[in-house]
Design a protein around this motif. Sequence first.
Motif, PDB file in Angstrom:
ATOM      1  N   GLN A  34       0.827  -1.200   0.000  1.00  0.00           N
ATOM      2  CA  GLN A  34       0.000   0.000   0.000  1.00  0.00           C
ATOM      3  C   GLN A  34       0.868   1.261   0.000  1.00  0.00           C
ATOM      4  O   GLN A  34       1.838   1.364   0.751  1.00  0.00           O
ATOM      5  N   ASN A  35       0.510   2.185  -0.896  1.00  0.00           N
ATOM      6  CA  ASN A  35       1.206   3.467  -1.071  1.00  0.00           C
ATOM      7  C   ASN A  35       2.615   3.339  -1.640  1.00  0.00           C
ATOM      8  O   ASN A  35       3.351   4.311  -1.715  1.00  0.00           O
ATOM      9  N   GLN A  36       3.008   2.131  -2.020  1.00  0.00           N
ATOM     10  CA  GLN A  36       4.302   1.949  -2.681  1.00  0.00           C
ATOM     11  C   GLN A  36       4.170   2.351  -4.146  1.00  0.00           C
ATOM     12  O   GLN A  36       3.167   2.066  -4.800  1.00  0.00           O
ATOM     13  N   GLY A  37       5.183   3.037  -4.662  1.00  0.00           N
ATOM     14  CA  GLY A  37       5.146   3.427  -6.062  1.00  0.00           C
ATOM     15  C   GLY A  37       5.227   2.217  -6.981  1.00  0.00           C
ATOM     16  O   GLY A  37       5.961   1.270  -6.713  1.00  0.00           O
ATOM     17  N   PHE A  38       4.450   2.236  -8.039  1.00  0.00           N
ATOM     18  CA  PHE A  38       4.459   1.140  -9.007  1.00  0.00           C
ATOM     19  C   PHE A  38       4.227   1.706 -10.398  1.00  0.00           C
ATOM     20  O   PHE A  38       3.261   2.442 -10.618  1.00  0.00           O
TER      21      PHE A  38
ATOM     22  N   LYS B 145      -3.685   4.577 -17.268  1.00  0.00           N
ATOM     23  CA  LYS B 145      -2.235   4.662 -17.373  1.00  0.00           C
ATOM     24  C   LYS B 145      -1.549   4.894 -16.034  1.00  0.00           C
ATOM     25  O   LYS B 145      -0.350   4.668 -15.911  1.00  0.00           O
ATOM     26  N   VAL B 146      -2.314   5.376 -15.041  1.00  0.00           N
ATOM     27  CA  VAL B 146      -1.752   5.705 -13.727  1.00  0.00           C
ATOM     28  C   VAL B 146      -2.217   4.673 -12.709  1.00  0.00           C
ATOM     29  O   VAL B 146      -3.388   4.286 -12.686  1.00  0.00           O
ATOM     30  N   VAL B 147      -1.292   4.231 -11.868  1.00  0.00           N
ATOM     31  CA  VAL B 147      -1.585   3.212 -10.874  1.00  0.00           C
ATOM     32  C   VAL B 147      -1.842   3.858  -9.517  1.00  0.00           C
ATOM     33  O   VAL B 147      -1.071   4.712  -9.067  1.00  0.00           O
ATOM     34  N   ASP B 148      -2.935   3.460  -8.898  1.00  0.00           N
ATOM     35  CA  ASP B 148      -3.269   3.944  -7.557  1.00  0.00           C
ATOM     36  C   ASP B 148      -3.054   2.816  -6.565  1.00  0.00           C
ATOM     37  O   ASP B 148      -3.698   1.771  -6.649  1.00  0.00           O
ATOM     38  N   THR B 149      -2.117   3.019  -5.632  1.00  0.00           N
ATOM     39  CA  THR B 149      -1.829   1.970  -4.634  1.00  0.00           C
ATOM     40  C   THR B 149      -2.257   2.403  -3.237  1.00  0.00           C
ATOM     41  O   THR B 149      -1.785   1.847  -2.248  1.00  0.00           O
ATOM     42  N   SER B 150      -3.148   3.382  -3.155  1.00  0.00           N
ATOM     43  CA  SER B 150      -3.533   3.892  -1.841  1.00  0.00           C
ATOM     44  C   SER B 150      -4.508   2.977  -1.116  1.00  0.00           C
ATOM     45  O   SER B 150      -4.588   2.997   0.109  1.00  0.00           O
ATOM     46  N   CYS B 151      -5.250   2.179  -1.855  1.00  0.00           N
ATOM     47  CA  CYS B 151      -6.258   1.309  -1.251  1.00  0.00           C
ATOM     48  C   CYS B 151      -5.863  -0.157  -1.392  1.00  0.00           C
ATOM     49  O   CYS B 151      -5.429  -0.596  -2.456  1.00  0.00           O
ATOM     50  N   ILE B 152      -6.028  -0.885  -0.309  1.00  0.00           N
ATOM     51  CA  ILE B 152      -5.706  -2.311  -0.315  1.00  0.00           C
ATOM     52  C   ILE B 152      -6.760  -3.069  -1.118  1.00  0.00           C
ATOM     53  O   ILE B 152      -7.951  -2.781  -1.034  1.00  0.00           O
TER      54      ILE B 152
ATOM     55  N   VAL C  48      -7.492  -4.343 -11.897  1.00  0.00           N
ATOM     56  CA  VAL C  48      -7.137  -4.900 -13.195  1.00  0.00           C
ATOM     57  C   VAL C  48      -6.869  -3.745 -14.154  1.00  0.00           C
ATOM     58  O   VAL C  48      -7.689  -2.818 -14.273  1.00  0.00           O
ATOM     59  N   TYR C  49      -5.719  -3.810 -14.829  1.00  0.00           N
ATOM     60  CA  TYR C  49      -5.355  -2.831 -15.846  1.00  0.00           C
ATOM     61  C   TYR C  49      -5.324  -3.554 -17.189  1.00  0.00           C
ATOM     62  O   TYR C  49      -4.715  -4.622 -17.311  1.00  0.00           O
ATOM     63  N   ASN C  50      -5.980  -2.980 -18.188  1.00  0.00           N
ATOM     64  CA  ASN C  50      -6.060  -3.590 -19.510  1.00  0.00           C
ATOM     65  C   ASN C  50      -4.991  -2.999 -20.420  1.00  0.00           C
ATOM     66  O   ASN C  50      -4.815  -1.779 -20.481  1.00  0.00           O
ATOM     67  N   GLY C  51      -4.286  -3.899 -21.118  1.00  0.00           N
ATOM     68  CA  GLY C  51      -3.228  -3.472 -22.020  1.00  0.00           C
ATOM     69  C   GLY C  51      -3.526  -3.849 -23.452  1.00  0.00           C
ATOM     70  O   GLY C  51      -4.256  -4.814 -23.721  1.00  0.00           O
TER      71      GLY C  51
ATOM     72  N   MET D 155      -2.242  -6.563  -7.151  1.00  0.00           N
ATOM     73  CA  MET D 155      -2.712  -6.750  -5.788  1.00  0.00           C
ATOM     74  C   MET D 155      -1.988  -5.763  -4.881  1.00  0.00           C
ATOM     75  O   MET D 155      -0.762  -5.780  -4.794  1.00  0.00           O
ATOM     76  N   VAL D 156      -2.740  -4.876  -4.252  1.00  0.00           N
ATOM     77  CA  VAL D 156      -2.185  -3.934  -3.285  1.00  0.00           C
ATOM     78  C   VAL D 156      -2.406  -4.533  -1.900  1.00  0.00           C
ATOM     79  O   VAL D 156      -3.547  -4.733  -1.478  1.00  0.00           O
ATOM     80  N   LYS D 157      -1.328  -4.845  -1.227  1.00  0.00           N
ATOM     81  CA  LYS D 157      -1.436  -5.522   0.066  1.00  0.00           C
ATOM     82  C   LYS D 157      -1.022  -4.580   1.191  1.00  0.00           C
ATOM     83  O   LYS D 157      -0.347  -3.576   0.982  1.00  0.00           O
ATOM     84  N   GLU D 158      -1.478  -4.933   2.353  1.00  0.00           N
ATOM     85  CA  GLU D 158      -1.081  -4.178   3.536  1.00  0.00           C
ATOM     86  C   GLU D 158       0.421  -4.320   3.719  1.00  0.00           C
ATOM     87  O   GLU D 158       0.975  -5.404   3.527  1.00  0.00           O
TER      88      GLU D 158
END
Length: 569
Positions: free
Chosen positions: A358-362, A387-394, A398-401, A415-418
């Motif tokens: 959580q809150n880690q840059g990706f 295009k932008v990843v939000d890791t603030s919420c656990i 899914v991002y489509n490419g 997967m955003v984990k605690e």
Amino acid sequence: MNKKIIAVIVILIVFSCMYVAKPTFAASNTRLAGDTRFETSKVISGYYANGKVNNIILSTGNDFADALSASVFAHEKEAPLLLVDTSVDGSKDAFDYINQHLDTTGTVYIVGGAVIIGKEFEIKLNELGFKNIVRIAGIDRYDTSYRIASSLNNLTVSTVVISSGEQYPDALSISSFAAYKGWPILLSPYDALPRGIKNFLLERKPSKVYITGGIGVISDNIKNEICSLLPQASVDRLMGQSRFDTNAVIAETFAPNPSTVYLATGYGFTDALSGSSVAAKNGAPIIFIDPATPTLPKSVASYFEKFHAKNLRPNLVSLGGSGVVSDEVIENTRDLISGTVQETSIYSIADITATVTQNQGFSLPTTVQAKLYNSDTIDVPVQWNPKVVDTSCIGSRVYNGAVDGYGKAIKLNLMVKEPMPISQYSTNFDSSQANRTENIRLAAKALDGTLLAPGERFSFNGSVGERTAEAGYKEALIIEGDIFTPGLGGGVCQVSSTLYNAVIIANLEILEKHRHTLPISYVPPGQDATVAFPALDFKFRNSLDTSVLIRSTVQGNTLTFQLYRKSKN
């Protein structure tokens, strides 16, 4: 009808005929398979000859090399090549075919000694009324290949094939071509020609010798021996970097424009061995595929792609079930031959799974790995949405490419984990003590989610509040002086002591801490922190440069505190 109208109609009909879709693949697709290798062998033999036959070749289906040379002999005798197991009882499929198809005056040729195909097979054949039985066997696989070659009717051999007797793929790759042309296949060990093979070469004096496989399977010592024995002969090595490469080199050499192609696994000899007599009828190639992947070996894909440029549409015959030659492999082969795809077209791009805290840059990857129809893998550019990843919420997102030239969507499952706690400490309690358990649960819940900024001070009493009946606390044993006595909030000191140990592990600054006046059992001696509102408190300061999050859980009879770093953003 007006002549002009009729003329227009005729023109439209002509143009519509011109644009009728042309079939991409008109040739047939046949699978020859049974539930076992022996049943498959029977099915292949039935495809070879569904009526009466005068000769049948029996060979072991249990990984012996004796039969690698038998395809040439089988073609000469116009005989199917049947595989048998170690016993008569285990060879029912072969005997069923013999009973149904072998003429009573016909001959059964057994390839291999009695150790491999026992005498009981001859006895059983006699009992069934088949008296003409010929066994071709030498003292080893090399001698057996010499005896098979010597049994051929053609005494003036122009070409001979030398293959490894220790690794079967190369011999099977050339088996249908050698059989079709009547070239003996002689087996050799890695580094020296057996005496019988030398004698055969000296007796027949072929003008051409093919060595199948690289120096890793047949050494240059063998080639030098042959050149010394036959100074006037041309000696060529047919080889690639792998069994699939060698297989494709042999196919391109002898069957650049086949009308039929046989597909078989490159990691098992039985199906290709049984199929060699069928493929030999017209000198068709047996092409190896890798059953572990739906895509084709690179050299094989290149071989098939060339058919499209030549407008070739060979029939496809698969040897073995879908477990060894999958439907996907067949479909991909057809697509390459028809020109629907190219060998360098993208076959698949696997979905991606990533896990972050959580809150880690990706950052979403700029390229993904694509598998091509020729089994190569390459990195290709990809565009993601969003295009932008939000890791603030656990939780999972899914991002489509999208990749140019690839029609399917690519998914990145994030997967955003605690975050991992900087400390964790647990204590156990007697959950059958309902009041005490409820007090522990209430105090722990009051602390769960507390966030302390850098330098901020924490007070247990200030956070939990006074333990009153109105707050839901119940009577349970507490310590007063030197005795245990009932009191509101009994058990809360286990919460403060558990938190204290988590704080110590996190190396935070302790500001206030008191010990019980009597020993307690839920933490080691000296590691307790008693509280009593408002006189006795447990206090500490967040001495880290980041915020600290307090999490508490009560599960079963276990109380756990976890402390987490929280980033500034």
